[in-house]
Design an enzyme around this catalytic site. Structure first.
Site, mmCIF file in Angstrom:
data_model
loop_
_atom_site.group_PDB
_atom_site.id
_atom_site.type_symbol
_atom_site.label_atom_id
_atom_site.label_comp_id
_atom_site.label_asym_id
_atom_site.label_seq_id
_atom_site.Cartn_x
_atom_site.Cartn_y
_atom_site.Cartn_z
ATOM 1 C CB THR A 156 74.619 48.643 15.305
ATOM 2 O OG1 THR A 156 74.505 47.207 15.212
ATOM 3 C CG2 THR A 156 75.661 49.042 16.299
ATOM 4 C CG ASP A 157 70.775 49.226 9.973
ATOM 5 O OD1 ASP A 157 70.439 48.023 9.978
ATOM 6 O OD2 ASP A 157 70.361 50.032 9.110
ATOM 7 C CD1 TRP A 158 71.249 42.170 10.684
ATOM 8 C CD2 TRP A 158 70.535 43.831 11.988
ATOM 9 N NE1 TRP A 158 70.479 41.621 11.690
ATOM 10 C CE2 TRP A 158 70.027 42.614 12.504
ATOM 11 C CE3 TRP A 158 70.228 45.003 12.687
ATOM 12 C CZ2 TRP A 158 69.235 42.547 13.638
ATOM 13 C CZ3 TRP A 158 69.423 44.926 13.818
ATOM 14 C CH2 TRP A 158 68.936 43.719 14.270
#
Ligand code: BGC
Length: 790
Positions: A226-228
């Site tokens: 995932t993105d953060w």
């Protein structure tokens, strides 16, 4: 032990633990299996490694700041990007970083996107090729990359909660294409899913994108993270094709996911796939954590300079004003000559070992100059320096004028509202141009800006954000050591209003973003609709001239002779477009399919050969749900820009007969009048979705602190959040509007309750987030009205 052997010994719980990170930048380690913790960190224009916990913008270990993607794409030089990637990889090895988070290959739907400086182009082929070259360079050192942000992540406004609503053809041919090219040509070790949803399905668990297309159709065999803070329900994400949730957060989802496993909502097969992908990544990059390497800072600085040299674009050069002679003693105006703007703001922000300045470069070259700062970046509204600078201008002394955008104007986390430069920069330019015709304007910005004074200017160079050595490269170009060879990787519109999505972009459509214009983005729109632009896609001048001759199309092989007909050496970017003439459906006037950059000594002639593939002639037929070739005629175009086609040839292709054009008659896609409407979008086979206010009672974990202000508790919560976020980030109230701070505060507040939990390092557990949502809802039941704005 091999990944598969370890997997066979692991319990379900251990496997699931692997699918969440350990902390902000590390993956989980298991001593008993001999699995070390590896570090993954930003990216994408150099290494941003934070020592210790937290996000760490601004206090990273020193590294080399390479030109940003918006700049390096203008090189159109795969080899240069490969070298840059290799250098970045070497820095990662020296710093024991296993994966660098980049490159970003998102398309530039609007020039206003605050993060455009991190993206290569408005063209999927150019972006995909640049991305692939960079990835291959990095990965040649054994370090992995994370191709991001997959996909349709085209605005910063509400970036964590918005849905990009886009039809399948546009998605495939345009927004997914750069990812497809990069995946197929470079197999990045990892792909990062975007924050946003696509057609209201979160990118982090989007089966269509992650499983069917990325893995199924393109053959991606790496890991998806995932993105953060961009994960959603973890077991649903895993089911969709995700393998790793970042950042780590004390196993936030473990309990919930185990429960889901017991309830049969997630299978062993899915858990094994995700855990194996993590183990395989650990296996591939295992040596890096224990490597004992250093790198050559000076050599990497030189690479950064070389990339900048090939990327800086000469936009205007009337009467061959450039290059300047070394003995002219120019008057340099603009604080950016002493404090360059060389990188963008946000998670890509680096801490360079050495930063060249233009004034420093002149001193090093022994070139005398006068200098006036004209403005100050720290207080961009202050006009008090303009007059002093203008007073020094006299028509016999050449002026080199530095203007552009400061960090306050473009940043990750927010979008620009206009394409205008700061007032002070415009006024300064106008006054200087009134007094002298002998002015070289140097632009520093991550994306196109309006140039109201363009017709009065004689020479304009666009440096974009050219990295730590960009200023030195500029000096070499201005004084003629090197002929400029950069070509624009995006169209420069005359005004933001000319862009098809400008009536809704960011300000109007925030959570439900309808891509009404379909494939007509960038030059695909401007060139098809014949709209006047400031500078077209692919444009860039040189100190020399090139002549094209002898176009030969032999099957999928296209060759052309290019001759340097001027007096100095130089490089030319030869661009190959296909214009689909079949009338099967709506098509852009032409699309870039390949390119090559060729260096030619004065008087030299070379044959440039570029290949096409059968796929280059295809379009995505939604009815058949596959790419097809329409039977009919195609024009092969070779040129120096998308609007400077030098030679053409016609070819015929066999294929399917499609007759879809009639349905678009009279629509925006036919007339290009005004802006595309909901009705136009429907012709693309997709219903636009309109934003609705989410009412008290309907709030869920997917809503943000901003969303819940319809309730008294929600309002209070928002205010507390603002204070808490400031405190957590160590930002003083009076400093909350500084761009770096504002970006972090905005991102933190535009995050869902689930996301808050995911970014809280274990402080806000999911049950607590759910309880807060309940309080915001006033413990009422969800209203019957279908919640559309999730
Ligand atoms: C950005 C990513 C970045 C990550 C880690 C996110 O906010 O969107 O591009 O890699 O943070 O810093």
């Amino acid at each position: 032990m091999k990944a598969k052997e370890i997997l066979a010994q692991m319990s379900v719980k251990e496997k699931l633990m692997l699918t969440s990170g350990k902390d902000f930048w590390h993956l989980v380690d298991f001593e008993k299996y001999g699995i070390p913790s590896i570090m993954v960190t930003d990216g994408p224009h150099g290494l941003r490694k934070k020592e210790g916990p937290g996000m760490g913008i601004g206090d990273a270990v020193p590294s080399v700041a390479f030109p940003t993607a918006s700049c390096s794409a203008c090189s159109w030089d795969r080899e240069a990007l490969g070298k840059m990637g290799k250098a970045m990889g070497e820095e990662c090895v020296a710093e024991k970083v296993s994966v660098i988070l980049g490159p970003g290959v998102n398309m530039k739907r609007s020039p206003l996107c605050g993060r455009n400086f991190e993206y290569f182009s408005e063209d999927p082929v150019l972006a995909g090729e640049m991305g692939a070259a960079l990835i291959n360079g990095v990965q040649s050192t054994g370090v992995g990359t994370s191709l991001k942000h997959y996909a349709a992540n085209n605005q910063e406004t509400f970036r964590m909660t918005g849905s990009s609503n886009v039809d399948e053809r546009t998605l495939r041919e345009y927004y997914l294409k750069p990812f497809e090219i990069a995946v197929k040509k470079s197999q990045p070790y990892t792909v990062m899913s975007a924050y946003n949803k696509i057609n209201n399905v979160p990118a982090s668990g989007n089966k269509h994108l992650l499983t069917d297309i990325l893995r199924g159709e393109w053959g991606f065999n790496g890991l998806v993270m995932t993105d953060w803070g961009g994960g959603h329900c973890h077991y649903e994400d895993l089911n969709g094709g995700l393998d790793l949730e970042m950042p780590g957060n004390k196993q936030l989802y473990l309990k919930e996911t185990l429960k889901a496993y017991k309830a049969g909502k997630i299978s062993d097969e899915v858990i094994d796939r995700a855990a194996l992908k993590v183990l395989e990544l650990l296996e591939k990059t295992a040596d890096i954590a224990s490597a004992n390497a250093t790198y050559d800072v000076a050599a990497h600085h030189q690479i950064a300079k070389d990339v900048a040299l090939g990327s800086i674009v000469l936009l205007k050069n009337e009467k061959n004003q450039l290059p300047l002679k070394a003995n002219v003693k120019p008057l340099v105006i603009g604080e950016m000559a002493e404090k360059p703007r060389y990188q963008g703001a946000g998670s890509s922000h680096l801490n360079p070992h050495k930063l060249d300045t233009f004034l420093g470069a002149l001193q090093a070259a022994g070139i005398e100059y006068d200098y006036e700062k004209g403005y100050e970046a720290a207080n961009v509204k202050d006009e008090s320096f303009i007059d002093a600078a203008v007073e020094k201008v006299n028509k016999d002394q050449p002026v080199i004028l530095f203007i552009g955008l400061t960090d306050d104007y473009e940043s990750e986390g927010s979008d620009r509202l206009t394409m205008a430069m700061p007032e002070t920069h415009i006024k300064l330019a106008e006054k200087v141009l009134e007094k002298s015709k002998n002015v070289v304007i140097v632009l520093s910005a991550g994306s196109p800006v309006e140039l109201p004074f363009e017709s009065k200017a004689t020479a304009i160079l666009d440096a974009y954000l050219s990295g730590e050595a960009g200023a030195d490269a500029l000096a070499d170009i201005i004084f003629g050591k090197v002929s400029p060879s950069g070509k624009l990787a995006e169209t420069w519109p005359l005004s933001k209003d000319d862009v098809p999505c400008s009536d809704t972009y960011a300000l109007v459509e925030r959570n439900q973003v309808n891509y009404r214009e379909g494939i007509f983005v960038g030059y695909r729109y401007f060139n098809t609709a014949n709209v006047k632009v400031q500078y077209p896609f692919g444009f860039g001048l040189s100190y020399t001239t090139f002549e094209y001759s002898n176009l030969v199309v032999d099957g999928n092989k296209v060759s052309v002779d290019v001759e340097n007909t001027g007096k100095v050496d130089g490089a030319e970017v030869v661009q190959l477009y296909i214009s689909n003439k079949t009338k099967a459906t709506i098509f852009a006037d032409a699309e870039l399919k390949n390119f090559d950059k060729v260096f030619l000594k004065a008087g030299e002639k070379k044959t440039v050969t570029m290949t096409l593939t059968d796929d280059d002639f295809k379009f995505f037929d939604v009815a058949k749900n596959e790419y097809v070739t329409a039977k009919g005629e195609y024009e092969i175009r070779v040129g120096a820009s998308s609007r400077d086609i030098k030679l053409t040839a016609k070819v015929k292709k066999d294929g399917v007969v499609v007759d879809e054009l009639a349905k678009f008659k009279g629509s925006w896609f036919d007339t290009f009048k005004g802006k595309p409407t909901d009705e136009d979008m429907k012709l693309l086979g997709i219903e636009p979705i309109h934003e609705t206010t989410i009412r008290k009672g309907d709030y869920t974990l997917e809503n943000t602190a901003m969303d819940v202000q319809g309730s008294g508790f929600g309002k209070l919560f928002y205010k507390i959040m603002l204070v808490a976020v400031r405190a957590a980030l160590g930002i003083k109230k009076e400093e909350q509007d500084l761009i770096q701070n504002k970006m972090m505060i905005d991102s933190a507040l535009n995050i869902s309750f689930r996301g808050m939990s995911a970014m809280s390092n274990g402080i806000m557990q999911l049950w607590l987030a759910s309880l807060l949502v309940k309080f915001c809802n006033g413990f009422s039941r969800p209203s019957k009205k279908k919640e559309k704005n999730k």
